[in-house]
Design a protein around this motif. Structure first.
Motif, PDB file in Angstrom:
ATOM      1  N   ILE A 112       0.840  -1.200   0.000  1.00 21.96           N
ATOM      2  CA  ILE A 112       0.000   0.000   0.000  1.00 21.96           C
ATOM      3  C   ILE A 112       0.875   1.249   0.000  1.00 21.96           C
ATOM      4  N   ARG A 113       1.904   1.239   0.840  1.00 17.79           N
ATOM      5  CA  ARG A 113       2.815   2.376   0.938  1.00 17.79           C
ATOM      6  C   ARG A 113       3.560   2.588  -0.377  1.00 17.79           C
ATOM      7  N   SER A 114       4.062   1.515  -0.959  1.00 17.69           N
ATOM      8  CA  SER A 114       4.801   1.609  -2.223  1.00 17.69           C
ATOM      9  C   SER A 114       3.928   2.173  -3.332  1.00 17.69           C
ATOM     10  N   LYS A 115       2.716   1.681  -3.436  1.00 14.31           N
ATOM     11  CA  LYS A 115       1.796   2.167  -4.469  1.00 14.31           C
ATOM     12  C   LYS A 115       1.486   3.646  -4.271  1.00 14.31           C
ATOM     13  N   ARG A 116       1.297   4.040  -3.017  1.00 13.63           N
ATOM     14  CA  ARG A 116       1.017   5.450  -2.718  1.00 13.63           C
ATOM     15  C   ARG A 116       2.192   6.327  -3.117  1.00 13.63           C
ATOM     16  N   LEU A 117       3.403   5.899  -2.769  1.00  9.84           N
ATOM     17  CA  LEU A 117       4.596   6.673  -3.113  1.00  9.84           C
ATOM     18  C   LEU A 117       4.784   6.784  -4.627  1.00  9.84           C
ATOM     19  N   LEU A 118       4.532   5.700  -5.343  1.00  8.09           N
ATOM     20  CA  LEU A 118       4.665   5.726  -6.805  1.00  8.09           C
ATOM     21  C   LEU A 118       3.622   6.649  -7.429  1.00  8.09           C
ATOM     22  N   LYS A 119       2.408   6.597  -6.931  1.00 13.82           N
ATOM     23  CA  LYS A 119       1.348   7.466  -7.442  1.00 13.82           C
ATOM     24  C   LYS A 119       1.696   8.934  -7.187  1.00 13.82           C
ATOM     25  N   GLU A 120       2.108   9.253  -5.976  1.00 11.38           N
ATOM     26  CA  GLU A 120       2.456  10.633  -5.629  1.00 11.38           C
ATOM     27  C   GLU A 120       3.638  11.131  -6.459  1.00 11.38           C
ATOM     28  N   ALA A 121       4.613  10.270  -6.692  1.00 12.65           N
ATOM     29  CA  ALA A 121       5.777  10.652  -7.494  1.00 12.65           C
ATOM     30  C   ALA A 121       5.368  10.927  -8.936  1.00 12.65           C
TER      31      ALA A 121
ATOM     32  N   THR B  19       9.154   8.701 -17.069  1.00 14.03           N
ATOM     33  CA  THR B  19       9.733   7.369 -17.228  1.00 14.03           C
ATOM     34  C   THR B  19       9.641   6.627 -15.899  1.00 14.03           C
ATOM     35  N   VAL B  20       9.740   5.314 -15.981  1.00 10.66           N
ATOM     36  CA  VAL B  20       9.728   4.495 -14.769  1.00 10.66           C
ATOM     37  C   VAL B  20      10.908   4.881 -13.886  1.00 10.66           C
ATOM     38  N   GLN B  21      12.043   5.118 -14.499  1.00 10.69           N
ATOM     39  CA  GLN B  21      13.240   5.474 -13.737  1.00 10.69           C
ATOM     40  C   GLN B  21      13.037   6.786 -12.977  1.00 10.69           C
ATOM     41  N   LYS B  22      12.434   7.772 -13.610  1.00 10.75           N
ATOM     42  CA  LYS B  22      12.190   9.057 -12.950  1.00 10.75           C
ATOM     43  C   LYS B  22      11.179   8.910 -11.814  1.00 10.75           C
ATOM     44  N   VAL B  23      10.132   8.141 -12.064  1.00  8.33           N
ATOM     45  CA  VAL B  23       9.097   7.946 -11.039  1.00  8.33           C
ATOM     46  C   VAL B  23       9.679   7.233  -9.824  1.00  8.33           C
ATOM     47  N   THR B  24      10.434   6.182 -10.051  1.00  6.71           N
ATOM     48  CA  THR B  24      10.997   5.436  -8.922  1.00  6.71           C
ATOM     49  C   THR B  24      12.055   6.237  -8.180  1.00  6.71           C
ATOM     50  N   ALA B  25      12.819   7.033  -8.904  1.00  3.15           N
ATOM     51  CA  ALA B  25      13.818   7.883  -8.237  1.00  3.15           C
ATOM     52  C   ALA B  25      13.121   8.908  -7.348  1.00  3.15           C
ATOM     53  N   LYS B  26      12.060   9.503  -7.860  1.00  2.00           N
ATOM     54  CA  LYS B  26      11.306  10.496  -7.090  1.00  2.00           C
ATOM     55  C   LYS B  26      10.659   9.846  -5.860  1.00  2.00           C
ATOM     56  N   ALA B  27      10.176   8.621  -6.029  1.00  2.00           N
ATOM     57  CA  ALA B  27       9.530   7.906  -4.924  1.00  2.00           C
ATOM     58  C   ALA B  27      10.538   7.264  -3.972  1.00  2.00           C
ATOM     59  N   GLU B  28      11.805   7.295  -4.375  1.00  2.91           N
ATOM     60  CA  GLU B  28      12.883   6.664  -3.613  1.00  2.91           C
ATOM     61  C   GLU B  28      12.624   5.174  -3.416  1.00  2.91           C
ATOM     62  N   LEU B  29      12.191   4.542  -4.526  1.00  2.96           N
ATOM     63  CA  LEU B  29      11.958   3.105  -4.535  1.00  2.96           C
ATOM     64  C   LEU B  29      12.748   2.478  -5.675  1.00  2.96           C
ATOM     65  N   ASN B  30      12.903   1.187  -5.595  1.00  7.95           N
ATOM     66  CA  ASN B  30      13.615   0.429  -6.612  1.00  7.95           C
ATOM     67  C   ASN B  30      12.703   0.201  -7.812  1.00  7.95           C
TER      68      ASN B  30
END
Length: 66
Positions: free
Chosen positions: A11-20, A35-46
Motif C-alpha cells: 500500500i505504501r509503495s503504491k502510494r509513493l509511486l502514485k504521488e511521485a 519514465t519508470v526510472q524518474k518515477v521510482t527515483a522520485k519515490a525513492e523506490l527500486n
C-alpha cells in the motif's frame, strides 16, 4: 470468507509511486518525459518494486485514472 488484506508495504509503495508520478507530471506538464526510472527515483523506490505492482507507466496511470 474474508477478503485477503493487502500488505501495508505494498500500500505504501503504491502510494509513493502514485504521488511521485503526479508530482513529476505537475513539474514537467509532459507525459512523454515521464519514465519508470524518474518515477521510482522520485519515490525513492527500486524499479523492481515498480514492476512488482505495475506492468508499465500506462498501467500505473490506468490504476489511478491519471
Amino acid at each position: 470468507m474474508s477478503a485477503k488484506k493487502e500488505d501495508p508495504r505494498a500500500i505504501r509503495s503504491k502510494r509513493l509511486l502514485k504521488e511521485a508520478a503526479i508530482s513529476l507530471l505537475v513539474e514537467t506538464q509532459n507525459l512523454q518525459d515521464l519514465t519508470v526510472q524518474k518515477v521510482t527515483a522520485k519515490a525513492e523506490l527500486n524499479r523492481a518494486t515498480f514492476y512488482l505492482h505495475y506492468l508499465d507507466l500506462r498501467d500505473l496511470m490506468r490504476a489511478y485514472r491519471l
